[in-house]
Design an enzyme around this catalytic site. Structure first.
Site, short mmCIF file in Angstrom:
data_model
loop_
_atom_site.label_atom_id
_atom_site.label_comp_id
_atom_site.label_asym_id
_atom_site.label_seq_id
_atom_site.Cartn_x
_atom_site.Cartn_y
_atom_site.Cartn_z
N CYS A 186 0.84 -1.19 0.00
CA CYS A 186 0.00 0.00 0.00
C CYS A 186 0.88 1.24 0.00
O CYS A 186 2.08 1.18 -0.19
CB CYS A 186 -0.91 -0.01 1.22
N ASP A 229 -3.56 -9.25 7.70
CA ASP A 229 -2.44 -9.09 8.61
C ASP A 229 -2.42 -7.72 9.26
O ASP A 229 -1.79 -7.54 10.32
CB ASP A 229 -1.12 -9.36 7.88
#
Length: 641
Positions: free
Chosen positions: A2, A98
């Site tokens: 990201c 996660d």
């Protein structure tokens, strides 16, 4: 994988504006989702590329149920499911991603949780109670994190540099970085400094709590590449080989976990072939897709090795090839320079970008590769003299002489090895003189601004120092940088199994023979994972690397090259002697330039493109403060041989 941006300061409106603009500039890092969190004194922005748990449950910024902690996180923690049981007594998980595991771990354990995480990350955690921000970066720095202290006292940070440069700003050049790059093609010894004078890189393997009222960054180390004391080193036997093999297969297997399509890059070398082999071995049902780029018909064509890997694995492997000789530097270079946000050493970075573009067009989101294997396993040719010099200095003369003979070393290498084994300071002095000679074509102002970093170079006969130098400064930081930029430019998550730190814990304890035996580098990998490799790959001893024909590519477009490196912009920047570079271009035109001069023309070219693309203020300032060197915590000091 990201993109993150953040603001710590008093002006809420400026903070939100910065985060929103940063999100737009980082859109390529995450096409699937976006979000902004704002509180008194802090703004956090996020772009999401969904990899695990593609639902909205993985939305960021993510806040803990009690509202105290808010996390933005770029990366992947491969063992996050193993971490959950110890956290579940105090946390009710609502997703499979996660990100939630990392949030729970940091909320319960603080920075100590980082030591149990296996993976790559750059993250920021806001503590609303203590009004402070935690920043951290993974052990090898696979995920980038930059920061800038602004004139208004605010702190701004981001996954890339572009959000930290204001619209219309002419950012100032950090001259020592440019001098080091132009002269020798490297700049890793500059630590946290970038090519931009006012923008820093947060160091890998560190974390820092930042108080809202001070905004000062004081990183603390939580990991450093391990080195075993010489008396504790062990030989490479069958048990040790099995231990490495198990750790390697676990690393590859853990990095194959994703809810999106995965693939691998394949050069035909030992490292990428081993990664592809491990993937094919673990995926008995289904095919692994591998992408390769080759300079067909040249001395650097590795197509035969790639074909052998394909034959070994048969229906388990599907290979897609890209020909790099069709590259046009005038068309491709500027876009890649902008994506990299810094000049780079050769056009193999462009070839890698072409691969990632093709991968994305094929519908792949996660890409595994063999990068990091040369650094971990002392695979580069320049490591061999260090291994030999270290053993010669330690008294293993017969073994050292045998390896020098097997490697067919020239007189220059033999002199360096002997000098370093007997008198390490003499060898470093010889390297220093050689390095300083490389600055001759730089402008006087840039030569004056350059730092003499030679005293910080590791002596050739101090193998652990050379090893650490390549891991932390000379090689690996550049490799993970270009991989992140090229992959994320096309919204791909790049993964590197060789950089699983559990492999380092195994490898660091071996004797030098594990890495070099009868002139064959990476003996450990050949011995432990030989069944993953075709015979022709396992027995090869050359090191081609990701080669692109630099001389041919530049000579084919020499008019364009010469116009840039000798034009008005290059002359106005006053970074190098344009008349001297012009003479090298003429030699290149007639294929009469040697490799060193070809490299200098290339570096002048990409430096000129970079300064123009980012409107850099090239007024050279002789920075008198040395680059920051962060010492290891006393509890984690390395034992040098």
């Amino acid at each position: 994988m990201c993109g993150i941006v953040g603001y710590l300061g008093a002006d809420a409106a400026s903070g939100r504006q910065f985060a929103e603009r940063g999100g737009r500039l980082l859109q390529h890092r995450g096409l699937d989702d976006e979000g902004v969190f704002a509180a008194d004194g802090v703004v956090l922005g996020f772009r999401r590329l969904s990899i695990v748990d593609l639902t909205a449950a993985g939305h960021q910024p993510m806040t803990s149920p009690d509202g105290r902690y808010t996390l933005i996180y770029n990366g992947e923690v491969y063992n996050h499911e193993d971490l959950r049981p110890r956290l579940s007594n105090r946390w009710q998980f609502s997703s499979r991603c996660d990100t939630e595991t990392v949030l729970a771990a940091l909320a319960q354990e603080g920075p100590a949780a980082l030591e149990r995480m296996v993976g790559m990350w750059a993250l920021a955690l806001w503590d609303a109670v203590d009004r402070r921000l935690l920043l951290s970066r993974d052990r090898y720095g696979q995920k980038p994190l930059y920061w800038r202290k602004c004139d208004d006292g605010s702190l701004r940070f981001a996954s890339e540099i572009a959000p930290l440069i204001d619209a219309g700003e002419r950012p100032k050049l950090y001259a020592p970085a440019m001098a080091e790059f132009l002269a020798v093609g490297s700049y890793g010894h500059l630590g946290e400094r970038t090519f931009f004078r006012d923008i820093r890189s947060f160091p890998p393997g560190h974390w820092a709590w930042i108080d809202n009222c001070r905004s000062e960054i004081e990183p603390r180390r939580y990991w450093r590449f391990p080195v075993c004391r010489k008396q504790d080193q062990r030989p490479l036997d069958d048990y040790a080989a099995r231990q490495f093999r198990e750790a390697f297969l676990e690393a590859v297997g853990s990095q194959m976990v994703a809810d999106v399509p995965i693939a691998a890059t394949l050069s035909g070398g030992l490292d990428s072939s081993a990664v592809v082999g491990a993937m094919a071995l673990s995926k008995s049902n289904g095919r692994i897709r591998a992408f390769t780029a080759q300079a067909r018909g040249t001395a650097y064509d590795e197509s035969s090795y790639v074909a052998a890997v394909g034959e070994l694995w048969g229906d388990r492997l599907e290979i897609e090839a890209l020909a790099v000789e069709t590259m046009s530097l005038s068309i491709l270079t500027e876009a890649v320079v902008v994506a990299q946000e810094e000049p780079f050493g050769d056009p193999s970075i462009i070839a890698h970008d072409l691969i990632t573009r093709a991968v994305r067009k094929s519908g792949i989101t996660v890409l595994l590769g063999g990068q990091g294997g040369d650094e971990l396993l002392l695979g580069y040719p320049h490591f061999s003299p260090a291994v030999v010099a270290s053993e010669l200095r330690g008294g293993r003369r017969y073994w050292a002489l045998r390896e020098m003979t097997s490697l067919g070393m020239g007189s220059g290498a033999l002199i360096r090895i002997g000098a370093s084994a007997i008198w390490p300071t003499l060898e470093r002095s010889m390297r220093r003189r050689s390095k300083l000679n490389a600055y001759h074509w730089l402008s006087p102002a840039l030569r004056e601004a350059a730092w003499d970093l030679s005293p910080h170079l590791a002596a050739l006969s101090h193998l652990d120092g050379v090893w650490l130098e390549n891991i932390e400064k000379l090689a690996l930081p550049h490799l993970v940088h270009y991989d992140d930029r090229n992959c994320m430019r096309h919204s791909i998550e790049g993964r590197m199994p060789f950089l699983d730190h559990r492999l380092a814990d195994v490898v660091a304890g071996f004797e030098p023979q594990a890495f070099l035996d009868h002139g064959r580098r990476k003996n450990l990998l050949r011995h432990a994972c030989g069944d993953l490799l075709p015979d022709i790959v396992r027995s090869r001893n050359d090191k081609i690397g990701f080669h692109t024909p630099l001389t041919e590519l530049m000579a084919a477009e020499i008019e364009w090259v010469q116009e840039l490196v000798c034009g008005e912009e290059a002359r106005a920047s006053e970074l190098f002697d344009t008349d001297w570079i012009s003479s090298r271009c003429e030699a290149l035109r007639h294929r009469a330039a040697g490799p060193a001069d070809v490299g200098r023309v290339w570096r002048a070219l990409v430096a000129t493109i970079w300064t123009r693309a980012f409107s850099v203020d090239c007024d050279v300032v002789a920075d008198r403060q040395p680059p920051l060197v962060i010492a290891a915590d006393s509890s984690r000091a390395r034992a040098f041989m």
